[in-house]
Motif scaffolding. Structure first.
Motif, PDB file in Angstrom:
ATOM      1  N   ALA A 140       0.844  -1.199   0.000  1.00 47.53           N
ATOM      2  CA  ALA A 140       0.000   0.000   0.000  1.00 47.53           C
ATOM      3  C   ALA A 140       0.873   1.241   0.000  1.00 47.53           C
ATOM      4  O   ALA A 140       1.992   1.205   0.515  1.00 47.53           O
ATOM      5  N   PRO A 141       0.366   2.343  -0.594  1.00 51.05           N
ATOM      6  CA  PRO A 141       1.104   3.596  -0.438  1.00 51.05           C
ATOM      7  C   PRO A 141       0.993   4.037   1.021  1.00 51.05           C
ATOM      8  O   PRO A 141       0.075   3.583   1.692  1.00 51.05           O
ATOM      9  N   PRO A 142       1.850   4.842   1.528  1.00 49.40           N
ATOM     10  CA  PRO A 142       2.916   5.589   0.850  1.00 49.40           C
ATOM     11  C   PRO A 142       4.173   4.779   0.540  1.00 49.40           C
ATOM     12  O   PRO A 142       5.074   5.346  -0.084  1.00 49.40           O
ATOM     13  N   GLY A 143       4.248   3.488   0.933  1.00 50.78           N
ATOM     14  CA  GLY A 143       5.448   2.737   0.582  1.00 50.78           C
ATOM     15  C   GLY A 143       5.884   1.816   1.694  1.00 50.78           C
ATOM     16  O   GLY A 143       5.351   1.877   2.810  1.00 50.78           O
ATOM     17  N   ASP A 144       6.834   0.963   1.375  1.00 48.87           N
ATOM     18  CA  ASP A 144       7.319  -0.001   2.356  1.00 48.87           C
ATOM     19  C   ASP A 144       8.052   0.741   3.485  1.00 48.87           C
ATOM     20  O   ASP A 144       8.948   1.541   3.209  1.00 48.87           O
ATOM     21  N   ILE A 167       7.467  10.759   3.332  1.00 46.16           N
ATOM     22  CA  ILE A 167       7.920  10.217   2.044  1.00 46.16           C
ATOM     23  C   ILE A 167       6.869   9.309   1.405  1.00 46.16           C
ATOM     24  O   ILE A 167       6.279   8.466   2.080  1.00 46.16           O
ATOM     25  N   ILE A 168       6.667   9.472   0.104  1.00 45.58           N
ATOM     26  CA  ILE A 168       5.829   8.546  -0.675  1.00 45.58           C
ATOM     27  C   ILE A 168       6.729   7.922  -1.744  1.00 45.58           C
ATOM     28  O   ILE A 168       7.433   8.631  -2.469  1.00 45.58           O
ATOM     29  N   ILE A 169       6.710   6.603  -1.830  1.00 43.68           N
ATOM     30  CA  ILE A 169       7.542   5.906  -2.819  1.00 43.68           C
ATOM     31  C   ILE A 169       6.772   5.833  -4.142  1.00 43.68           C
ATOM     32  O   ILE A 169       5.565   5.548  -4.158  1.00 43.68           O
ATOM     33  N   THR A 170       7.493   6.100  -5.242  1.00 50.99           N
ATOM     34  CA  THR A 170       6.850   6.133  -6.570  1.00 50.99           C
ATOM     35  C   THR A 170       7.639   5.283  -7.567  1.00 50.99           C
ATOM     36  O   THR A 170       8.744   4.847  -7.265  1.00 50.99           O
ATOM     37  N   GLN A 346      12.125  -3.356  -0.676  1.00 53.65           N
ATOM     38  CA  GLN A 346      12.911  -3.935   0.426  1.00 53.65           C
ATOM     39  C   GLN A 346      14.384  -4.094   0.026  1.00 53.65           C
ATOM     40  O   GLN A 346      15.282  -3.880   0.837  1.00 53.65           O
ATOM     41  N   CYS A 347      14.618  -4.429  -1.225  1.00 54.20           N
ATOM     42  CA  CYS A 347      16.016  -4.561  -1.668  1.00 54.20           C
ATOM     43  C   CYS A 347      16.701  -3.199  -1.702  1.00 54.20           C
ATOM     44  O   CYS A 347      17.884  -3.075  -1.367  1.00 54.20           O
TER      45      CYS A 347
END
Ligand SMILES: Cc1ncc(COP(=O)(O)O)c(C=O)c1O
Length: 466
Positions: A140-144, A167-170, A346-347
């Motif tokens: 789910a957003p905003p990210g891991d 922070i939001i991951i895109t 995650q990586c």
């Protein structure tokens, strides 16, 4: 003509063509001597010629400023962008297999850190496939959280104070840019951009039905703030979208004072600033300019970054810190693409832990600095003398001003027919103003035989159209 006279003539021409605007600071003696490969004494001699001619003026501790009587700046007009299809076909042609891609902003991805990232990805994928109890579920957003935490630590250590909740991951910076534009503007709204500017921005603006207001920029001082101020006074601009550090395509880095002025203008006119900072970590001397985000006291900067330029464009992970627009942008991310791959995130988090990633950045940046120099030396040797360029201090892109007799769209087609891919200047604007300009990428320039031959061949093509 002596060398100092040649340099004086070149600088004079650039002043005349408003590349160095009235009031703007010339590059330092040191950087002029590096850019033109001339001794400091020769540069000083050239500058004193220009000073005697009344074109520039020495300022205590600030170098030289242009004092040419101010021409009124031509007013800028909002425009519909109609670049998309052409740009797409130019770029697709230049990325066909077998084409030597000298124009596209591809990073070098042959580094231990990138290798380790993919090894970690393979290990994680194997763990997943070996887990008999694993159930599929949507991220789910905003990210891991692991990536948001690691990224917050990294940004706190290297760029500005923030926490992971901001922070939001895109999927790369391109998605971040599209989401920021959709958050702050509606179809028909006006977005100010530097001109020339990254074609991906223009294509995005076009796809969203927005209009651009192109604010002139130059390779030394960057965005013309006088023109920006005039434009803001005249037009109901919603946001300024800027790439202030190692700019694509011009290569400039906005100085601190200009950054402060930008923030002040945004506050005064109540507009958002979309800060596209994808090259910020690639300073050749490991230097990092103060982010606009760090100067923003009103949460109006939407700061975008990415792993595309520092690791590999194929990872497709970026981020945005949207300030006061967090909730709207997070919702748009969710309805657009739900979330980014948890596995990849995650990586990437694993890679960011410790100092490995920072060591990687300094290794890459140093190498890019050397490659920029190498490309510059080869261009100086094999291209005509009246090709102008300013070496950037970071990033991976070099902007060239060719003689006005050269049509860079034609050059693009000619070079493509011989298997060489370039980015012609008109890709970076809406009105064909950069028809004798060219952008090359030096990230992978190692002076390999094929690359050197291509540079020599391009020099011949440019000379023939001169
Ligand atoms: C200035 C700029 N912003 C954004 C992007 C897109 O980055 P990403 O690959 O992270 O989507 C690019 C790619 O070239 C770029 O040059």
């Amino acid at each position: 003509m002596k060398r100092y006279q040649q340099l004086a003539a070149t600088l004079q021409q650039r002043i005349k063509q408003s590349e160095f605007q009235p009031g703007c600071r010339l590059p330092s003696i040191r950087s002029l001597s590096q850019q033109y490969q001339l001794s400091k004494n020769t540069v000083i001699h050239a500058l004193s010629e220009l000073e005697q001619a009344g074109l520039i003026q020495a300022q205590p501790r600030q170098g030289f400023r242009v004092v040419v009587p101010c021409q009124p700046l031509p007013p800028v007009q909002p425009r519909q962008v109609t670049l998309g299809a052409i740009a797409f076909s130019v770029l697709s042609a230049a990325s066909r297999p077998g084409i030597l891609a000298l124009g596209t902003a591809d990073p070098d991805s042959r580094w231990p850190a990138v290798h380790n990232f993919y090894r970690e990805l393979a290990r994680s994928a194997r763990r997943r496939s070996d887990d008999p109890h694993r159930n599929s579920h949507y991220s789910a957003p905003p990210g891991d959280p692991s990536l948001r935490n690691a990224l917050a630590d990294h940004l706190n250590a290297t760029a500005f104070a923030c926490n992971s909740e901001e922070i939001i991951i895109t999927q790369g910076a391109q998605e971040a840019l599209a989401l920021t534009l959709r958050t702050v503007a509606r179809p028909g709204d006006i977005i100010a951009v530097e001109s020339p500017c990254y074609y991906g921005t223009l294509q995005c603006v076009e796809a969203l039905g927005l209009k651009v207001l192109e604010i002139p920029g130059d390779p030394v001082s960057g965005t013309n703030l006088v023109a920006l101020e005039q434009a803001l006074a005249q037009w109901p601009v919603k946001a300024l979208l800027t790439n202030p550090t190692f700019n694509n395509p011009l290569g400039f880095t906005l100085d601190l004072h200009s950054r402060q002025q930008l923030i002040a203008l945004a506050n005064q006119w109540d507009i958002a600033i979309i800060e596209d900072d994808v090259f910020a970590e690639l300073g050749f001397q490991n230097q990092r300019a103060t982010a606009l985000k760090a100067l923003d006291t009103e949460q109006r900067v939407l700061h975008c970054g990415s792993f595309s330029k520092s690791l590999d464009a194929d990872i497709r992970l970026g981020w945005v810190l949207p300030g006061r627009y967090f909730e709207q942008l997070n919702y748009l991310k969710y309805v657009t693409s739900i979330a980014c791959s948890g596995l990849l995130q995650q990586c990437a988090a694993e890679l960011l832990r410790g100092r490995r990633y920072r060591r990687h950045l300094s290794q890459v940046s140093r190498a890019y600095g050397e490659r920029a120099q190498m490309l510059a030396e080869d261009v100086r040797q094999y291209w005509p003398d009246d090709v102008n360029f300013i070496l950037p201090e970071g990033g991976m892109l070099q902007w060239f001003e060719l003689p006005t007799t050269v049509d860079s769209d034609q050059l693009f087609n000619q070079a493509l027919a011989e298997g060489i891919g370039l980015s012609p200047g008109n890709l970076f604007c809406t009105d064909q103003r950069f028809g004798h300009h060219l952008r090359l990428c030096f990230a992978n320039y190692r002076r390999e035989e094929k690359q050197l031959k291509a540079i020599i061949r391009l020099g011949e093509m440019i000379t023939r159209s001169d």
